[in-house]
Design a protein around this motif. Structure first.
Motif, PDB file in Angstrom:
ATOM      1  N   SER A  15     -22.014   0.853 -44.238  1.00  0.00           N
ATOM      2  CA  SER A  15     -21.604   0.072 -44.907  1.00  0.00           C
ATOM      3  C   SER A  15     -19.782  -0.338 -44.846  1.00  0.00           C
ATOM      4  O   SER A  15     -19.629  -1.314 -45.851  1.00  0.00           O
ATOM      5  CB  SER A  15     -22.328   0.477 -46.184  1.00  0.00           C
ATOM      6  OG  SER A  15     -22.025   1.504 -47.452  1.00  0.00           O
ATOM      7  N   SER A  16     -19.479   1.229 -44.799  1.00  0.00           N
ATOM      8  CA  SER A  16     -17.634   0.874 -44.781  1.00  0.00           C
ATOM      9  C   SER A  16     -17.095   1.756 -43.541  1.00  0.00           C
ATOM     10  O   SER A  16     -17.206   2.240 -43.117  1.00  0.00           O
ATOM     11  CB  SER A  16     -16.884   0.720 -46.405  1.00  0.00           C
ATOM     12  OG  SER A  16     -18.315   2.201 -46.881  1.00  0.00           O
ATOM     13  N   THR A  22     -19.081   0.838 -50.972  1.00  0.00           N
ATOM     14  CA  THR A  22     -18.379   0.143 -50.370  1.00  0.00           C
ATOM     15  C   THR A  22     -17.375  -0.324 -49.077  1.00  0.00           C
ATOM     16  O   THR A  22     -17.466  -1.245 -48.677  1.00  0.00           O
ATOM     17  CB  THR A  22     -19.484  -1.303 -50.929  1.00  0.00           C
ATOM     18  OG1 THR A  22     -18.141  -1.359 -52.394  1.00  0.00           O
ATOM     19  CG2 THR A  22     -20.779  -1.286 -51.633  1.00  0.00           C
ATOM     20  N   ALA A  23     -16.682  -0.156 -50.084  1.00  0.00           N
ATOM     21  CA  ALA A  23     -15.166   0.122 -49.200  1.00  0.00           C
ATOM     22  C   ALA A  23     -14.562   1.268 -49.377  1.00  0.00           C
ATOM     23  O   ALA A  23     -14.856   2.524 -50.155  1.00  0.00           O
ATOM     24  CB  ALA A  23     -14.471  -0.766 -50.475  1.00  0.00           C
ATOM     25  N   LEU A  24     -13.342   1.783 -47.875  1.00  0.00           N
ATOM     26  CA  LEU A  24     -12.762   3.198 -47.925  1.00  0.00           C
ATOM     27  C   LEU A  24     -11.662   2.957 -47.815  1.00  0.00           C
ATOM     28  O   LEU A  24     -10.780   1.605 -46.970  1.00  0.00           O
ATOM     29  CB  LEU A  24     -13.925   3.762 -46.838  1.00  0.00           C
ATOM     30  CG  LEU A  24     -14.946   4.592 -46.968  1.00  0.00           C
ATOM     31  CD1 LEU A  24     -15.424   5.077 -46.287  1.00  0.00           C
ATOM     32  CD2 LEU A  24     -14.701   5.402 -48.613  1.00  0.00           C
ATOM     33  N   ALA A  25     -10.970   3.462 -48.308  1.00  0.00           N
ATOM     34  CA  ALA A  25      -9.417   3.409 -47.607  1.00  0.00           C
ATOM     35  C   ALA A  25      -8.489   4.581 -48.233  1.00  0.00           C
ATOM     36  O   ALA A  25      -8.867   5.625 -49.235  1.00  0.00           O
ATOM     37  CB  ALA A  25      -8.702   3.137 -48.833  1.00  0.00           C
ATOM     38  N   PHE A  26      -7.713   5.422 -46.641  1.00  0.00           N
ATOM     39  CA  PHE A  26      -6.866   6.903 -46.625  1.00  0.00           C
ATOM     40  C   PHE A  26      -5.022   6.350 -47.697  1.00  0.00           C
ATOM     41  O   PHE A  26      -4.871   5.226 -47.148  1.00  0.00           O
ATOM     42  CB  PHE A  26      -6.589   7.277 -45.805  1.00  0.00           C
ATOM     43  CG  PHE A  26      -8.195   7.293 -45.113  1.00  0.00           C
ATOM     44  CD1 PHE A  26      -8.925   6.930 -44.400  1.00  0.00           C
ATOM     45  CD2 PHE A  26      -8.382   8.671 -45.316  1.00  0.00           C
ATOM     46  CE1 PHE A  26     -10.189   7.401 -44.247  1.00  0.00           C
ATOM     47  CE2 PHE A  26      -9.241   9.474 -44.196  1.00  0.00           C
ATOM     48  CZ  PHE A  26     -10.482   8.755 -43.917  1.00  0.00           C
ATOM     49  N   ASP A  27      -4.692   7.147 -48.260  1.00  0.00           N
ATOM     50  CA  ASP A  27      -3.922   6.752 -49.033  1.00  0.00           C
ATOM     51  C   ASP A  27      -2.800   7.253 -48.481  1.00  0.00           C
ATOM     52  O   ASP A  27      -3.462   8.386 -47.123  1.00  0.00           O
ATOM     53  CB  ASP A  27      -3.461   7.910 -50.626  1.00  0.00           C
ATOM     54  CG  ASP A  27      -3.102   7.750 -51.466  1.00  0.00           C
ATOM     55  OD1 ASP A  27      -3.077   7.323 -52.611  1.00  0.00           O
ATOM     56  OD2 ASP A  27      -1.657   7.012 -50.728  1.00  0.00           O
ATOM     57  N   PRO A  28      -1.987   6.472 -47.825  1.00  0.00           N
ATOM     58  CA  PRO A  28      -0.622   6.464 -46.798  1.00  0.00           C
ATOM     59  C   PRO A  28       0.356   7.966 -47.169  1.00  0.00           C
ATOM     60  O   PRO A  28       1.027   8.216 -47.101  1.00  0.00           O
ATOM     61  CB  PRO A  28       0.108   5.358 -46.569  1.00  0.00           C
ATOM     62  CG  PRO A  28      -0.576   4.429 -47.658  1.00  0.00           C
ATOM     63  CD  PRO A  28      -1.720   5.004 -48.280  1.00  0.00           C
ATOM     64  N   VAL A  29      -0.128   8.181 -48.735  1.00  0.00           N
ATOM     65  CA  VAL A  29       0.935   9.318 -48.958  1.00  0.00           C
ATOM     66  C   VAL A  29       0.493  10.372 -49.971  1.00  0.00           C
ATOM     67  O   VAL A  29       1.752  11.011 -49.966  1.00  0.00           O
ATOM     68  CB  VAL A  29       2.362   8.412 -50.509  1.00  0.00           C
ATOM     69  CG1 VAL A  29       3.084   7.018 -49.591  1.00  0.00           C
ATOM     70  CG2 VAL A  29       1.821   7.353 -51.233  1.00  0.00           C
ATOM     71  N   GLY A  58     -18.462   4.968 -44.636  1.00  0.00           N
ATOM     72  CA  GLY A  58     -19.846   5.097 -46.573  1.00  0.00           C
ATOM     73  C   GLY A  58     -21.435   4.896 -45.889  1.00  0.00           C
ATOM     74  O   GLY A  58     -21.309   3.886 -45.259  1.00  0.00           O
ATOM     75  N   ASP A  59     -21.928   4.953 -46.249  1.00  0.00           N
ATOM     76  CA  ASP A  59     -23.537   4.452 -45.783  1.00  0.00           C
ATOM     77  C   ASP A  59     -24.048   3.801 -46.975  1.00  0.00           C
ATOM     78  O   ASP A  59     -24.060   4.700 -48.501  1.00  0.00           O
ATOM     79  CB  ASP A  59     -24.443   5.154 -45.388  1.00  0.00           C
ATOM     80  CG  ASP A  59     -24.117   6.608 -45.970  1.00  0.00           C
ATOM     81  OD1 ASP A  59     -25.129   7.739 -45.186  1.00  0.00           O
ATOM     82  OD2 ASP A  59     -24.135   6.546 -47.369  1.00  0.00           O
ATOM     83  N   ALA A  60     -25.084   3.608 -47.136  1.00  0.00           N
ATOM     84  CA  ALA A  60     -26.402   3.264 -48.403  1.00  0.00           C
ATOM     85  C   ALA A  60     -26.756   4.459 -49.140  1.00  0.00           C
ATOM     86  O   ALA A  60     -26.954   3.496 -49.832  1.00  0.00           O
ATOM     87  CB  ALA A  60     -27.095   2.108 -47.796  1.00  0.00           C
ATOM     88  N   ASP A  61     -26.782   5.066 -48.514  1.00  0.00           N
ATOM     89  CA  ASP A  61     -27.144   6.037 -49.450  1.00  0.00           C
ATOM     90  C   ASP A  61     -25.919   6.845 -50.277  1.00  0.00           C
ATOM     91  O   ASP A  61     -26.366   8.126 -51.206  1.00  0.00           O
ATOM     92  CB  ASP A  61     -27.429   7.506 -48.160  1.00  0.00           C
ATOM     93  CG  ASP A  61     -29.374   7.267 -47.993  1.00  0.00           C
ATOM     94  OD1 ASP A  61     -29.449   7.740 -47.377  1.00  0.00           O
ATOM     95  OD2 ASP A  61     -29.638   6.308 -49.060  1.00  0.00           O
ATOM     96  N   GLY A  62     -25.290   6.662 -50.157  1.00  0.00           N
ATOM     97  CA  GLY A  62     -23.978   6.893 -50.659  1.00  0.00           C
ATOM     98  C   GLY A  62     -22.696   8.174 -50.340  1.00  0.00           C
ATOM     99  O   GLY A  62     -22.115   8.839 -51.197  1.00  0.00           O
TER     100      GLY A  62
END
Length: 1192
Positions: free
Chosen positions: A289-290, A25-32, A303-307
């Motif tokens: 989903s994300s 449901t949520a994704l984020a790349f680490d900038p460091v 990201g999708d609903a199947d994980g």
């Protein structure tokens, strides 16, 4: 999108810890650091590291509720669904603080860009909270006008999106309140709510929900607003329904939009009409989903609903190197502490039992069963399969139940898993926004054609074909196949098998210089291959990576009777086993012989190569130079023939221009093997030591004759043209790569002589101590795929190699061009690659060739010379006036141009058994008339070129309704017009391009393409682009523009190139006037709006006298009053106005003012008296013509 790299799929992340898949449901790349963070529907957060996407820490953040948003910086911040709370965690999973809003829930949050100690969050109680990022304690609470669902910080403002569909801007400097009392600026962006927003520079982009029958549906438009005043700009359509939106971090004008079904579109907002669209498809059976974009823009995560987390990357790791998510080696990854090793226990009777520790069990213990601790109200499961569109389109609804019959194509396919489509991918078209090929093979060019051995033959060596959409060959996306600065050649014309040889001669610098020089001479041949070669190399030089076509060159081949007798003409009916390798080698010999005869001006040939004989004393006679091609390729050798019976010897002089490879014969087991390296075989091909049966002229008997050529090393030519002559599998075995390496080398040392057994050649009884070094310049080969096709591996001259390119070698597979390593260019890994032609360049004389004697100055007198081959030309039909010497063009001179064409060949279409049809080859048109008008000066609008074109080909259709050409107009015996060969007209246009003229016309791109000439974009002003709005996606016809803007009816019965060119010139002048008054944009909007009223066509011209009824006045634009007179300028006298302002002459070819009323809001504006009346001022305006491109 120009200058970008395509995304390709990499291995997805499929780690699952649970029995059922849990949606991401949520994704984020680490900038460091090289880390991707993913939150799931169960309220947990996981880290995925490095190239292998290893899962690291995994910890809960949302109390078993979905993670709605996560951001990564020096620490992690996440908010859970249903607004449980907002918290911060270290990257090892340690919670720093957690905040719960009293009597409400947290909806979203945003980090302050300039104040790292402040965090802004929105609650379900329509409030804004400022939190301390160190402690999580609230600093200030502010009321919001509605429930905010999205928060985003731009460079100066806080932007919010609310559930009521409004976008609002808040001032962050004064606690989100304006000091001037104006409050926040707001705009109603969507009817049903905001779904996502992002910003870049002064623009904010949003996606949201609309309403249809009081039910929320996805808004199919991406809304764009000017951030300073929230002024709406032209929205961008996205028919799949946008669900996620991100701005590319490195290109602020680029948007990455994705739908819930996995369709991803990369959009260049500033270049929507010119940049090719980029579409990708996330290969998922569930909903997306994300989404997230890496800090460098190299990675896209979905990201999708199947994980499953799907990743697209511009650097898929094919080079063997991993590109970190954040673009650099950042902070090291925090891994869990490794368990301490087990102690080494020495067991005896006194060892205490507690030193052993707790035993390790391989089966789950009862104490690990924690089912009662999990919530059972939320059961994660994948969403149901989507109902096919065929079913939805035919569904009927009764009350609340929908029913539909199962379509025929879906019967028998329910509950079946497919491994993937085996259909041939669609062609790549600029107008095709859903091309599967673009999605599946975006990383490297794939030919849209059938493939015989796709596992053996590299993609770039496969046969490429042009596919045709309803918009013709111009719609094909050639740019996808060539991202270099070197142009390829198209294949949809007959005799295009010569493309590889044309590229070889283009990059052989001496041949290129000779061909370019020849087109400056007064060549009298109507069908001259050297002239056409010069035109092709000039076109390739100017194009700089844009695809070209050698249509005139290929047409000239068909016009030469010798080519037909040698079987070199391609009639388009070759079978699958056509031997193009032999044909191109035959054509190589024929081509050089033609260039010798066409470029020979003996005894006035320029000397390119200095004499190689001993130094001549002063006064010694120097023979006239042979033909230039002979100087470059000629092998002047003496053959020694020895009779095996009587020993008689005779010498025979010979001149050859092509070296035919001779391969060693198979030796017996007791014989010494002959050398089989490339240098030895090439030397034997030069010397040609042969034995054959013939009658001796001395003893008059049929005996064995021994023949051998003697060539001093110093007499070897600057260029060697080598035919590989691979006619059997035994010959091909010499070329294939083996354990000893490659057969072909970039440099080869050649030392011809008279004795094979001696290491040094013996010339005239003296050892030849010097060896000549040749460098491979071109290697032409073919791939055995269905129909054999020729490719060329070309070494670009050192002076043309770009500094950022590692290898000077390129493969030219027709219009597909790619930079390759030297090892790949020179290798022959399998039998599918067959050598055809080699061009080698002599290293020691490369820089000493003298080009000073070649004519390079273009004679502009052709523009002042009146020439015609028509024997019945009448003076009344001469509508042009040749240029005088003082009128000859200079860089920046404006000229107006238009051309008419006739049909030379109908299109070839293949009909299949299922009724489908496929275009094999499009229609071919020929130039029939070209008119060029003066664009400035006292005679502006007066033609100085009006040539009808003679052709020896059969004309299929004169297209009189659209061309104005009738039977007999192109016949030298009966034509009343100025009639010239195609080459004469082409030379005039080529001269105008080289002189730097600016061409004005309507729809010039297709005209220049049919004429087969490339004009640099900075020298073209096309009124079809001037009067064009990209968001309307409709280009206006010249006839409609002339009626609406100029008040003239043109093309009433047929087309006239002078009339059309003159109308385009007047439209350009009118455009400049509107731009000077800063009213062009408003007028153009009105033009499209009112044009829809007239269906973008002028009304039919009445047969009676001109209408006296006034033009419509309801458009609200007053008539313009000139500053120098009180006369109002209406469409009825618009032509007179332009004539008075610009001095346009009204000749016999003008059609006069329109007799059909036209709206008067487009009155030609007043121009200052200083508007270009002199050449110097016009030249200044012509150099500024680029402004309209950036403005539009």
């Amino acid at each position: 999108m120009s200058g970008t790299m395509s995304y390709t799929r990499v291995a997805p992340i499929t780690h699952q810890r649970d029995v059922y898949p849990i949606p991401i449901t949520a994704l984020a790349f680490d900038p460091v650091s090289d880390t991707l963070w993913g939150g799931n529907n169960a309220g947990s957060l996981a880290a995925y590291h490095g190239q292998s996407r290893i899962q690291g820490v995994f910890f809960p953040v949302g109390d078993d509720l979905p993670v709605k948003k996560v951001t990564a910086g020096d620490q992690l911040r996440a908010v859970a669904g249903s607004g449980v709370g907002l918290g911060a965690w270290s990257k090892g999973g340690v919670n720093k603080w957690y905040f719960r809003a009293p009597a409400s829930s947290i909806v979203t949050f945003a980090s302050h860009p300039n104040n790292s100690h402040t965090l802004i969050s929105a609650t379900s109680a329509s409030e804004l909270l400022m939190l301390n990022t160190t402690t999580g304690s609230p600093i200030r609470t502010l009321s919001a006008p509605a429930q905010l669902t999205h928060l985003h910080f731009s460079h100066s403002l806080l932007i919010s999106g609310s559930a009521d569909g409004y976008l609002r801007t808040h001032d962050v400097r004064t606690s989100m309140r304006r000091d001037d009392g104006a409050g926040e600026h707001s705009v109603k962006a969507h009817l049903g709510g905001v779904q996502g927003l992002d910003s870049a520079s002064n623009f904010v982009y949003s996606i949201g929900w609309g309403l249809r029958q009081s039910r929320p549906v996805t808004d199919q438009f991406i809304k764009i607003y000017d951030l300073r005043m929230l002024r709406p700009l032209t929205p961008i359509p996205f028919l799949a329904g946008p669900s996620f939106i991100n701005v590319h971090p490195r290109r602020p004008s680029t948007l990455i939009v994705a739908s819930a079904h996995g369709l991803v579109n990369v959009i260049d907002v500033l270049n929507q009409g010119t940049a090719p669209p980029e579409f990708y498809q996330v290969e998922s059976t569930a909903y997306v989903s994300s989404s997230a974009v890496s800090p460098t823009g190299e990675y896209l995560a979905f990201g999708d609903a199947d994980g499953v987390i799907h990743i697209l990357s511009t650097n898929p790791g094919e080079d063997g190197l991993h590109h970190p998510f954040n673009g650099f080696d950042g902070q090291p990854v925090e891994w869990a502490d490794a368990p301490e090793p087990l102690p080494d226990i020495h067991w005896d009777d006194r060892t205490p039992l507690n030193s052993i520790g707790f035993p390790y069990y391989e089966t789950p213990l009862l104490s690990t069963d924690t089912r009662d601790l999990h919530q059972t109200s939320v059961i994660p499961y994948p969403p149901p399969a989507r109902i096919p569109a065929q079913v939805l389109n035919t569904m009927k609804t009764f009350d609340f139940v929908g029913y539909a019959s199962l379509p025929k194509e879906l019967r028998g396919k329910r509950n079946m898993v497919f491994g993937g489509s085996k259909n041939k991918p669609e062609g790549r078209f600029r107008s095709n926004k859903t091309s599967r090929a673009m999605v599946e093979n975006a990383g490297s060019p794939d030919s849209p054609t059938s493939q015989l051995h796709p596992s053996d033959i590299p993609r770039e060596y496969r046969k490429v074909e042009i596919e045709y959409s309803k918009f013709g060959v111009e719609d094909f996306d050639f740019g996808f196949y060539n991202k270099t600065s070197h142009s390829g050649l198209e294949t949809h014309i007959l005799n295009s098998y010569t493309n590889a040889l044309l590229q070889a001669m283009h990059y052989a610098v001496p041949v290129r210089r000779l061909a370019k020089s020849h087109i400056t001479t007064n060549c009298q041949r109507e069908h001259c291959l050297l002239c056409e070669l010069g035109f092709v190399v000039r076109m390739l030089e100017d194009a700089r990576g844009i695809n070209c076509q050698a249509a005139n060159f290929c047409k000239t081949i068909s016009a030469l009777p010798q080519a037909g007798q040698m079987g070199l003409i391609d009639y388009g009916r070759e079978t699958a086993d056509a031997d193009y390798v032999s044909k191109i080698q035959t054509f190589n010999r024929f081509m050089l012989e033609q260039l010798i005869s066409e470029g020979n001006s003996f005894p006035h040939n320029p000397r390119i190569v200095s004499p190689t004989s001993e130094t001549n004393a002063p006064g010694d006679y120097i023979a006239p130079a042979p033909a230039p091609i002979t100087q470059l390729f000629g092998i002047d050798a003496k053959s020694t023939i020895l009779c095996g019976n009587c020993g008689a010897r005779r010498d025979k002089e010979g001149l050859a221009h092509v070296v035919e490879m001779l391969y060693p014969k198979k030796t017996l087991s007791n014989e010494t093997p002959l050398p089989n390296d490339f240098a030895s075989i090439l030397r034997n091909a030069l010397v040609r030591d042969m034995s054959y049966r013939a009658t001796c002229q001395t003893c008059k008997l049929l005996t064995t004759q021994h023949s051998r050529r003697v060539i001093p090393s110093r007499d070897l030519p600057p260029l060697l043209a080598v035919n590989a002559c691979v006619y059997s599998d035994d010959h091909l075995q010499y070329w294939l790569d083996g354990r000893n390496g490659r057969f072909l080398s970039p440099r080869v040392s050649v030392r011809p002589g008279t004795e094979t057994s001696q290491p040094g050649g013996i010339v005239e009884g003296v050892d030849d101590p010097e060896a000549v070094v040749y460098e491979l310049r071109v290697s032409t080969s073919s791939s055995k795929i269905v129909v054999t096709e020729l490719k060329g591996d070309v070494r670009i001259p050192e002076t043309e190699v770009q500094s950022e390119i590692n290898s000077p070698w390129y493969i030219f597979n027709d219009f597909m061009v790619r930079n390759v390593a030297e090892e790949e260019a020179l290798s022959f890994p399998g039998t599918w690659k067959v050598p055809a032609i080699l061009y080698l360049e002599r290293v020691d004389v490369r820089d000493s060739l003298a080009y000073g004697g070649l004519p390079e100055i273009r004679d502009p007198a052709i523009l002042s010379r009146d020439s015609s081959i028509s024997q019945a030309r009448e003076k009344a039909f001469i509508k042009h006036e040749n240029l005088r010497f003082e009128e000859l063009p200079t860089p920046g001179t404006l000229v107006a141009i238009d051309a008419e064409f006739v049909l030379m060949q109908q299109d070839e279409t293949e009909y299949r058994s299922d009724g489908a049809k496929k275009m094999i080859r499009p229609s071919r048109f020929g130039l029939a008339r070209v008119s060029v008008l003066r664009g400035d000066g006292p005679k502006q609008g007066l033609p100085f070129i009006d040539d009808h074109i003679h052709t020896s080909e059969t004309i299929v259709d004169y297209l009189t309704e659209w061309s104005g050409i009738r039977f007999g107009d192109l016949d030298p015996q009966v034509s009343k017009f100025t009639l010239v060969p195609l080459k004469v007209a082409y030379k005039k246009l080529r001269l105008l391009v080289d002189l730097g003229c600016i061409f004005i016309g309507h729809g010039l791109a297709k005209d220049f393409r049919t004429i087969n000439i490339f004009v640099p974009p900075e020298q073209v002003i096309d009124t079809v682009d001037l009067y064009f709005l990209k968001d309307r996606q409709r280009k206006l016809s010249l006839r409609f523009l002339s009626w609406f803007v100029l008040g003239e009816n043109i093309q009433t019965e047929t087309h006239d190139s002078i009339e059309d060119a003159r109308s385009a010139l007047m439209l350009y002048k009118a455009y400049h006037g509107f731009e000077e008054q800063n009213i062009f944009d408003a007028k153009l909007e009105e033009l499209y709006r009112e044009g829809r009223r007239y269906n973008f066509k002028p009304p039919p011209v009445p047969g009676a006298a001109p209408s006296t009824s006034p033009p419509p006045q309801q458009f609200g634009s007053p008539s313009f009053t000139s500053a120098s007179t009180t006369t109002q300028i209406n469409p009825s006298n618009a032509f007179n106005f332009l004539q008075s302002q610009y001095g346009l002459p009204r000749n016999s070819y003008t059609s006069g003012p329109s007799t059909t009323p036209s709206p008067n809001f487009f009155n030609p504006p007043h121009f200052q008296s200083s508007f270009p009346q002199h050449h110097q001022q016009q030249q200044q305006h012509s150099h500024q013509q680029q402004s309209w491109r950036s403005h539009r």
